[in-house]
Design an enzyme around this catalytic site. Structure first.
Site, short mmCIF file in Angstrom:
data_model
loop_
_atom_site.label_atom_id
_atom_site.label_comp_id
_atom_site.label_asym_id
_atom_site.label_seq_id
_atom_site.Cartn_x
_atom_site.Cartn_y
_atom_site.Cartn_z
N HIS A 1 93.42 15.46 -152.29
CA HIS A 1 93.23 16.66 -153.10
C HIS A 1 92.28 16.38 -154.27
CE1 HIS A 1 94.45 20.74 -154.13
NE2 HIS A 1 94.43 20.37 -155.39
N GLU B 1 82.13 21.02 -130.95
CA GLU B 1 82.77 19.92 -131.69
C GLU B 1 83.48 18.94 -130.76
OE1 GLU B 1 85.59 21.82 -134.34
OE2 GLU B 1 85.96 23.40 -132.88
N ASP C 1 84.62 17.14 -136.51
CA ASP C 1 85.39 16.85 -135.30
C ASP C 1 84.53 16.18 -134.23
OD1 ASP C 1 88.10 17.36 -135.63
OD2 ASP C 1 87.84 19.52 -135.43
N CYS D 1 77.61 23.42 -139.04
CA CYS D 1 78.50 23.87 -140.12
C CYS D 1 79.41 22.76 -140.62
CB CYS D 1 79.33 25.07 -139.68
SG CYS D 1 80.54 24.70 -138.41
#
Length: 544
Positions: A189, A429, A453, A500
């Site tokens: 995080h 992916e 991925d 992306c």
């Protein structure tokens, strides 16, 4: 005397300022005998209710500051506090051992954390820290723990062992120049927050915090250096680098409104990736040409039950209207793997990254899929929406999707609900999608290459496993060859091709991707102008 430590950079940049240590709240737990177990249990539940209230406030604060994706963790923490196994464990320890609530909560937290830490599943292992975080919060409320945290009164370099999500959200962001932590990973995080805030951050720095408070420090997020009490020449050198960096950022702002066009006249679309409706402001502020990836699964992660068609329709409609005719590519739900949702009741899997996830759930549970598609097509009437499907491995899957879309359109026609036809695309992916790309391109309008991925599956490296970060090389020749092959075959089959994943924002590869013939790059909003700058400084006629 100057000291220098090394660490792993998670966001580049240079910070110079005073060091401020993040002090964990003191929460010493003592085992005490009690006479009234039921009164102690009542005391525990009161503290648990207060913890849930605090977490609710943290969720609302995070929603405003760091978006829905990063705020979802606090809803998960609230659910953990309501877990019956957790509650029964605390109550049982109080009753059977006749001990205080603080000790019972701390013991339960330790036991559950250890249980999660020993699980095979990477996602479940990651919940160990969450259990400790909520247990520490309840204990702190029970014993009235003293204030700790970040006490700086001027912009400073925050130094800590590690930071829990609840701790990062409570920070005064205007006072944080940089993060330096001993623990953490590139997916932590703290790392995500650093990227959101555009500030340099280092993890895995083996420093001794004794005596660091208030001393002058330098964080070099390019070379992974943490320098304490820099020599005069070193300080001067970094001040010059920082000035150059600030000037570069200022110049980037001047790129707003400029076209994404190379020196030799080749134009490319630069779009933004977002996780919630609230991220649109960042998209517009950074002048993205559209939205290349709207992660719709965060609508599901933020709910206690399946989001209704109306809830989804309103979210998609808002995005489409706010983007005022610019392209909005919405990815259908990508639940599973590291994004688990309790109400989906997914079975435990030994290898969830390669399991029942994304389009596989949609095709096996068409009622969920059709609800989302109805909302998407209804929202398409209000803007320029394209729909993208994740984790595709075959032509047959795309044809099944088209059959379901046909059914959805027939229903909308019968109900006289307006909609527009949407461009359809797939995420590339998986290696399977790469090698079937020419055939797949004939079925869809566009590809978007998900490099995160794709790297994971090509290199057999779990992207959630911090130990594999040195092996998961997204610049690996195999990954780059797959990207080039996909672009070539996509064009051959009549589809436009974008990227992306995180690699799209890597400006060291911008020219490489342009030479491969990519049509679009979709990046985090904060990287749009940097990618535009890289495009405008490229000359594809050189070296041909």
């Amino acid at each position: 005397m100057q000291k220098e430590y090394s660490g792993k950079p998670v966001f580049s940049g240079i910070a110079i300022g005073k060091i401020s240590i993040y002090h964990k709240k003191e929460s010493v737990v003592k085992r005490e005998k009690i006479d009234d177990a039921e009164a102690e249990i009542k005391r525990y539940h009161a503290a648990s209710d207060e913890a849930k209230k605090q977490l609710g406030e943290l969720h609302d604060k995070a929603l405003k500051e760091v978006g829905e994706a990063n705020a979802a963790v606090f809803e998960v923490h609230q659910m953990m506090l309501d877990d019956l196994d957790y509650q029964e464990s605390v109550e049982n320890i109080i009753r059977t051992q006749g001990v205080n609530a603080e000790f019972a909560v701390a013991t339960t937290g330790d036991n559950f954390s250890e249980m999660f830490a020993n699980m095979d599943d990477e996602y479940m292992r990651g919940r160990a820290a969450d259990v400790k975080d909520i247990s520490n919060r309840v204990v702190g409320i029970l014993n009235g723990a003293g204030a700790g945290g970040f006490t700086a009164t001027e912009p400073s370099i925050l130094v800590a062992d590690d930071l829990a999500p609840s701790e990062t959200v409570q920070l005064d962001k205007s006072l944080v120049l940089s993060f330096v932590t001993k623990g953490g990973s590139t997916n932590s995080h703290t790392a995500i927050l650093a990227r959101t805030m555009n500030i340099p951050a280092l993890i895995g720095v083996d420093f001794n915090e004794e005596g660091l408070e208030g001393r002058l420090g330098i964080v070099d997020g390019y070379e992974g250096k943490f320098i304490i009490d820099p020599d005069e020449d070193v300080l001067t050198s970094y001040k010059e680098k920082k000035a150059e960096e600030d000037e570069k950022r200022r110049l980037l702002q001047e790129l707003k409104g400029k076209p994404n066009i190379t020196k030799d006249g080749h134009e490319i679309n630069v779009y933004a990736n977002i996780g919630s409706v609230k991220d649109i402001a960042d998209v517009l502020t950074n002048d993205a040409g559209g939205i290349g990836l709207f992660r719709s699964e965060f609508l599901y992660l933020g709910c206690d039950d399946y989001p209704s068609e109306e809830d989804q329709f309103r979210a998609y409609k808002t995005v489409a209207e706010n983007m005022a005719g610019k392209k909005v590519i919405i990815r259908t739900l990508d639940i599973g793997a590291d994004k688990q949702v309790d109400y989906f009741h997914l079975d435990h899997e030994d290898n969830p990254a390669m399991g029942f996830r994304a389009i596989r759930i949609c095709l096996k549970r068409p009622e969920i899929f059709k609800t989302q598609l109805r909302a998407l097509y209804r929202a398409s009437f209000y803007g320029n929406i394209s729909i993208m499907f994740p984790m595709i491995i075959s032509v047959d899957e795309v044809r099944k999707i088209k059959e379901i879309i046909k059914e959805v359109k027939a229903e909308l026609d019968e109900e006289k609900l307006p909609y527009k036809d949407c461009e359809l695309g797939i995420m590339v992916e998986t290696p399977a999608a790469v090698w079937m790309s020419e055939e797949l391109a004939k079925e869809v309008d566009f590809f978007s290459i998900g490099t995160n991925d794709l790297t994971q599956y090509t290199l057999a490296c779990d992207r959630q496993n911090a130990k594999l970060e040195d092996f998961a090389d997204s610049h690996h020749p195999a990954v780059l060859r797959e990207i080039e092959y996909t672009i070539k075959n996509g064009h051959k089959g009549g589809a436009w091709v974008g990227i992306c994943g995180e690699l799209g924002a890597d400006t060291s590869l911008t020219e490489t991707f342009l030479r491969m013939g990519v049509d679009e790059l979709s990046v985090s909003p904060s990287r749009v102008l940097a990618v535009r700058d890289a495009i405008r400084n490229t000359d594809l006629s050189v070296g041909q």
